[in-house]
Design a protein around this motif. Structure first.
Motif, PDB file in Angstrom:
ATOM      1  N   GLN A  48       0.827  -1.209   0.000  1.00 31.84           N
ATOM      2  CA  GLN A  48       0.000   0.000   0.000  1.00 31.84           C
ATOM      3  C   GLN A  48       0.860   1.257   0.000  1.00 31.84           C
ATOM      4  O   GLN A  48       0.554   2.232  -0.710  1.00 31.84           O
ATOM      5  N   ASN A  49       1.942   1.246   0.798  1.00 31.96           N
ATOM      6  CA  ASN A  49       2.846   2.399   0.801  1.00 31.96           C
ATOM      7  C   ASN A  49       3.487   2.596  -0.566  1.00 31.96           C
ATOM      8  O   ASN A  49       3.678   3.731  -1.017  1.00 31.96           O
ATOM      9  N   TRP A  50       3.831   1.470  -1.221  1.00 28.83           N
ATOM     10  CA  TRP A  50       4.399   1.571  -2.572  1.00 28.83           C
ATOM     11  C   TRP A  50       3.381   2.186  -3.533  1.00 28.83           C
ATOM     12  O   TRP A  50       3.699   3.104  -4.288  1.00 28.83           O
ATOM     13  N   GLY A  51       2.154   1.673  -3.489  1.00 27.21           N
ATOM     14  CA  GLY A  51       1.125   2.182  -4.391  1.00 27.21           C
ATOM     15  C   GLY A  51       0.774   3.636  -4.122  1.00 27.21           C
ATOM     16  O   GLY A  51       0.562   4.425  -5.054  1.00 27.21           O
ATOM     17  N   ASN A  52       0.730   4.010  -2.836  1.00 27.19           N
ATOM     18  CA  ASN A  52       0.421   5.404  -2.492  1.00 27.19           C
ATOM     19  C   ASN A  52       1.528   6.348  -2.947  1.00 27.19           C
ATOM     20  O   ASN A  52       1.273   7.516  -3.262  1.00 27.19           O
ATOM     21  N   GLY A  53       2.753   5.830  -2.957  1.00 25.11           N
ATOM     22  CA  GLY A  53       3.864   6.686  -3.365  1.00 25.11           C
ATOM     23  C   GLY A  53       4.107   6.721  -4.854  1.00 25.11           C
ATOM     24  O   GLY A  53       4.695   7.667  -5.374  1.00 25.11           O
ATOM     25  N   ALA A  54       3.634   5.691  -5.578  1.00 26.29           N
ATOM     26  CA  ALA A  54       3.993   5.528  -6.994  1.00 26.29           C
ATOM     27  C   ALA A  54       3.671   6.752  -7.840  1.00 26.29           C
ATOM     28  O   ALA A  54       4.407   7.069  -8.782  1.00 26.29           O
ATOM     29  N   TRP A  55       2.589   7.446  -7.528  1.00 29.50           N
ATOM     30  CA  TRP A  55       2.190   8.588  -8.355  1.00 29.50           C
ATOM     31  C   TRP A  55       2.429   9.921  -7.653  1.00 29.50           C
ATOM     32  O   TRP A  55       1.915  10.950  -8.069  1.00 29.50           O
ATOM     33  N   SER A  56       3.248   9.903  -6.594  1.00 32.88           N
ATOM     34  CA  SER A  56       3.503  11.139  -5.852  1.00 32.88           C
ATOM     35  C   SER A  56       4.462  12.080  -6.581  1.00 32.88           C
ATOM     36  O   SER A  56       4.586  13.243  -6.207  1.00 32.88           O
ATOM     37  N   LEU A  57       5.143  11.580  -7.593  1.00 30.77           N
ATOM     38  CA  LEU A  57       6.088  12.411  -8.348  1.00 30.77           C
ATOM     39  C   LEU A  57       5.581  12.759  -9.740  1.00 30.77           C
ATOM     40  O   LEU A  57       6.368  13.107 -10.620  1.00 30.77           O
ATOM     41  N   LEU A  58       4.266  12.680  -9.930  1.00 26.44           N
ATOM     42  CA  LEU A  58       3.731  12.957 -11.275  1.00 26.44           C
ATOM     43  C   LEU A  58       4.088  14.363 -11.751  1.00 26.44           C
ATOM     44  O   LEU A  58       4.534  14.555 -12.886  1.00 26.44           O
ATOM     45  N   ALA A  59       3.866  15.359 -10.892  1.00 28.03           N
ATOM     46  CA  ALA A  59       4.168  16.734 -11.282  1.00 28.03           C
ATOM     47  C   ALA A  59       5.661  16.899 -11.557  1.00 28.03           C
ATOM     48  O   ALA A  59       6.068  17.515 -12.552  1.00 28.03           O
ATOM     49  N   PHE A 318       8.334   4.248 -10.394  1.00 28.51           N
ATOM     50  CA  PHE A 318       8.934   3.196  -9.570  1.00 28.51           C
ATOM     51  C   PHE A 318       9.812   3.789  -8.471  1.00 28.51           C
ATOM     52  O   PHE A 318       9.820   3.288  -7.339  1.00 28.51           O
ATOM     53  N   TYR A 319      10.555   4.839  -8.798  1.00 23.47           N
ATOM     54  CA  TYR A 319      11.329   5.514  -7.756  1.00 23.47           C
ATOM     55  C   TYR A 319      10.399   6.151  -6.720  1.00 23.47           C
ATOM     56  O   TYR A 319      10.701   6.142  -5.517  1.00 23.47           O
ATOM     57  N   ALA A 320       9.299   6.703  -7.171  1.00 20.25           N
ATOM     58  CA  ALA A 320       8.332   7.270  -6.231  1.00 20.25           C
ATOM     59  C   ALA A 320       7.766   6.184  -5.326  1.00 20.25           C
ATOM     60  O   ALA A 320       7.536   6.404  -4.133  1.00 20.25           O
ATOM     61  N   GLY A 321       7.544   4.985  -5.876  1.00 21.36           N
ATOM     62  CA  GLY A 321       7.078   3.863  -5.072  1.00 21.36           C
ATOM     63  C   GLY A 321       8.103   3.446  -4.036  1.00 21.36           C
ATOM     64  O   GLY A 321       7.759   3.109  -2.890  1.00 21.36           O
ATOM     65  N   ILE A 322       9.389   3.460  -4.415  1.00 24.03           N
ATOM     66  CA  ILE A 322      10.467   3.142  -3.474  1.00 24.03           C
ATOM     67  C   ILE A 322      10.471   4.149  -2.326  1.00 24.03           C
ATOM     68  O   ILE A 322      10.603   3.785  -1.146  1.00 24.03           O
ATOM     69  N   ILE A 323      10.324   5.427  -2.667  1.00 22.94           N
ATOM     70  CA  ILE A 323      10.268   6.463  -1.634  1.00 22.94           C
ATOM     71  C   ILE A 323       9.101   6.202  -0.693  1.00 22.94           C
ATOM     72  O   ILE A 323       9.227   6.335   0.531  1.00 22.94           O
ATOM     73  N   GLY A 324       7.952   5.811  -1.267  1.00 21.94           N
ATOM     74  CA  GLY A 324       6.787   5.498  -0.446  1.00 21.94           C
ATOM     75  C   GLY A 324       7.066   4.386   0.548  1.00 21.94           C
ATOM     76  O   GLY A 324       6.643   4.455   1.715  1.00 21.94           O
ATOM     77  N   MET A 325       7.777   3.347   0.126  1.00 20.94           N
ATOM     78  CA  MET A 325       8.119   2.248   1.031  1.00 20.94           C
ATOM     79  C   MET A 325       9.146   2.677   2.070  1.00 20.94           C
ATOM     80  O   MET A 325       9.081   2.263   3.230  1.00 20.94           O
ATOM     81  N   MET A 326      10.116   3.502   1.670  1.00 15.14           N
ATOM     82  CA  MET A 326      11.169   3.920   2.592  1.00 15.14           C
ATOM     83  C   MET A 326      10.646   4.806   3.710  1.00 15.14           C
ATOM     84  O   MET A 326      11.093   4.707   4.857  1.00 15.14           O
ATOM     85  N   VAL A 327       9.709   5.680   3.392  1.00 18.31           N
ATOM     86  CA  VAL A 327       9.227   6.646   4.391  1.00 18.31           C
ATOM     87  C   VAL A 327       7.941   6.190   5.061  1.00 18.31           C
ATOM     88  O   VAL A 327       7.521   6.768   6.065  1.00 18.31           O
ATOM     89  N   GLY A 328       7.286   5.145   4.518  1.00 13.69           N
ATOM     90  CA  GLY A 328       6.029   4.663   5.085  1.00 13.69           C
ATOM     91  C   GLY A 328       6.256   3.921   6.399  1.00 13.69           C
ATOM     92  O   GLY A 328       7.299   3.325   6.637  1.00 13.69           O
ATOM     93  N   SER A 329       5.254   3.954   7.259  1.00 15.86           N
ATOM     94  CA  SER A 329       5.323   3.238   8.536  1.00 15.86           C
ATOM     95  C   SER A 329       3.916   2.871   8.958  1.00 15.86           C
ATOM     96  O   SER A 329       2.933   3.406   8.448  1.00 15.86           O
ATOM     97  N   SER A 330       3.835   1.971   9.904  1.00 18.25           N
ATOM     98  CA  SER A 330       2.528   1.575  10.442  1.00 18.25           C
ATOM     99  C   SER A 330       2.467   1.951  11.915  1.00 18.25           C
ATOM    100  O   SER A 330       2.242   1.126  12.794  1.00 18.25           O
ATOM    101  N   GLY A 331       2.746   3.220  12.192  1.00 12.34           N
ATOM    102  CA  GLY A 331       2.748   3.701  13.558  1.00 12.34           C
ATOM    103  C   GLY A 331       4.111   3.678  14.211  1.00 12.34           C
ATOM    104  O   GLY A 331       4.322   4.298  15.255  1.00 12.34           O
ATOM    105  N   GLY A 332       5.083   2.980  13.589  1.00 13.30           N
ATOM    106  CA  GLY A 332       6.430   2.917  14.133  1.00 13.30           C
ATOM    107  C   GLY A 332       7.375   3.807  13.340  1.00 13.30           C
ATOM    108  O   GLY A 332       6.975   4.792  12.744  1.00 13.30           O
TER     109      GLY A 332
END
Length: 451
Positions: A48-59, A318-332
């Protein structure tokens, strides 16, 4: 000895470094497994973090694609092309060619990184057409090496964020910084200027010194670099006097659009506006339209340049998805946060700036975005630095330099230059390792002894 070491790096990169898209696919898998193994996140949460981040760099992806396309189109205008050709006629051998391209890249990136990425690569291609015996791979690597100083220059996003102050700065630093830090303490600080000076004075000659021997030199066929000129003067207007053809070749339309665009740019700068990526693209756009003179000429030049933007469009999500995984957390704590905390745990007041620089360089391999890295590391590193008596300006510049430093082995930012050159990451990364090691040495010593 240095040339032999470089040859080993080049051979290893050419044999083992895959295409940029394959590399980002491998990085995606590595980061997924690392997050799964070192954090308490479930596999579905990571996805989910990957998917949420994947399109964060569209602009940003669109901005980068336009930097490439509009920059190339501007360079293809006859007056600009002729100027670059004259400038490229100055160096007479491979040594002076490498020195000149590296200096161009360094100085242009200190002014503005978007401008620097494009103009240095285009200039390198022009030199390749003029100078015999120069290795094309090293030439493009030298052009890209200038990007290593961008975060310490006038367009560095982290020092500019510090200078702007406001709620955004307070939020990004966990409420520690509420007032802006002037650029005199970051970009124009004595320690930053000394490190820049050492890089600018030494790196061009270092890269020229590692030029391969004659038998190992890869000199590209100059005919492959020659663009097919779109000469609309060859159109026989006697055979086609339609309104459509008249409008497509009308300088009046070009002039009207140019007046509109440059009026806005004049207003923008008269009100104290900065040289942002959008403004760089607008300058490229309207200057290109004006210098191509005829709308149809500009249209065809845009069509030709757009072919080179495929790498950016494919890989940035794909790089945006990587960023999403790197910075994503589940409360931790996120994986990027864990890496930052590790370097804090082994730091002292004497080594904190150095370890901050190293940690930023390591995180940048997986989060190749200045804004993304700042959002991850600033709330962790700045408070920790204050506890050790380290100024937020120093901590911030350590993050900024680290973010720029490992771009030399991260093809994310090299994609525009590679597209312009018609090369792959494996063609230049062996040479870029030399830049990485030299700049890393200068900056490590700087953060250890100059602050």
């Amino acid at each position: 000895m240095l040339r032999s070491f470089t040859k080993i790096c080049v051979n290893l990169a050419s044999r083992w470094l895959p295409d940029s898209f394959v590399l980002v696919a491998i990085l995606t898998i590595i980061v997924f497994l690392a997050v799964l193994g070192f954090t308490d996140q479930a596999p579905l949460g990571i996805v989910q973090n990957w998917g949420n981040g994947a399109w964060s760099l569209l602009a940003f992806s669109m901005q980068m694609a336009l930097v490439l396309v509009l920059g190339q189109t501007l360079a293809s205008a006859r007056v600009v092309s002729n100027f670059l050709q004259k400038l490229a006629s100055i160096p007479k051998n491979y040594f002076s060619a490498i020195v000149m391209v590296t200096l161009m890249g360094l100085l242009a990136n200190l002014i503005n990184w978007g401008f620097g990425l494009v103009i240095s690569a285009i200039f390198a291609k022009e030199i390749a057409k003029k100078v015999r015996g120069v290795d094309y791979r090293l030439l493009i690597a030298a052009a890209y090496s200038g990007f290593v100083v961008w975060h310490a220059g006038l367009s560095g996003s982290i020092p500019l964020t510090l200078a702007s102050g406001g709620d955004a700065l307070a939020k990004s630093t966990a409420g520690i910084l509420k007032e802006g830090i002037p650029s005199s303490m970051t970009i124009f600080s004595s320690f930053n200027l000394i490190m820049i000076a050492l890089i600018v004075l030494i790196l061009p000659f270092l890269l020229a010194a590692i030029h391969p021997t004659k038998e190992d030199t890869l000199e590209i066929d100059k005919r492959l670099l020659e663009r097919e000129a779109v000469d609309l003067e060859l159109i026989d207007h006697k055979q086609d006097k339609s309104l459509a053809v008249y409008l497509e070749n009308s300088f009046l339309i070009t002039l009207s659009l140019s007046i509109l665009g440059f009026s806005y740019l004049f207003y923008h700068f008269s009100k104290g506006g900065d040289l942002s990526l959008n403004i760089i693209n607008m300058i490229f756009l309207f200057l290109g339209i004006l210098l191509h003179k005829k709308p149809i000429s500009y249209i065809k030049a845009i069509h030709e340049a757009t072919k080179n933007a495929s790498g950016i469009l494919l890989q940035f999500p794909f790089y945006a998805g990587i960023i999403g995984m790197m910075v994503g957390s589940s409360g931790g704590v996120s994986l990027a946060g864990m890496l930052s905390n590790f370097f804090i745990s082994i730091s002292s007041s004497e080594t904190f700036a150095l370890f901050t620089f190293w940690s930023a360089g390591f995180v940048n391999i997986f989060v190749p975005s200045g804004g993304g890295q700042w959002a991850v590391q600033a709330p962790i590193m700045i408070p920790a630095g204050l506890e050790l008596g380290i100024s937020p300006a120093i901590t911030s510049m350590a993050i900024a330099w680290g973010d720029a430093w490992t771009n030399m082995i991260q093809p994310f930012w090299a994609l525009p230059a590679l597209a312009i050159a018609g090369l792959g990451a494996k063609d230049i990364m062996g040479y870029c390792i030399v830049t990485l090691l030299f700049v890393g040495l200068v900056l490590s010593l700087g953060f250890l002894f100059l602050i």
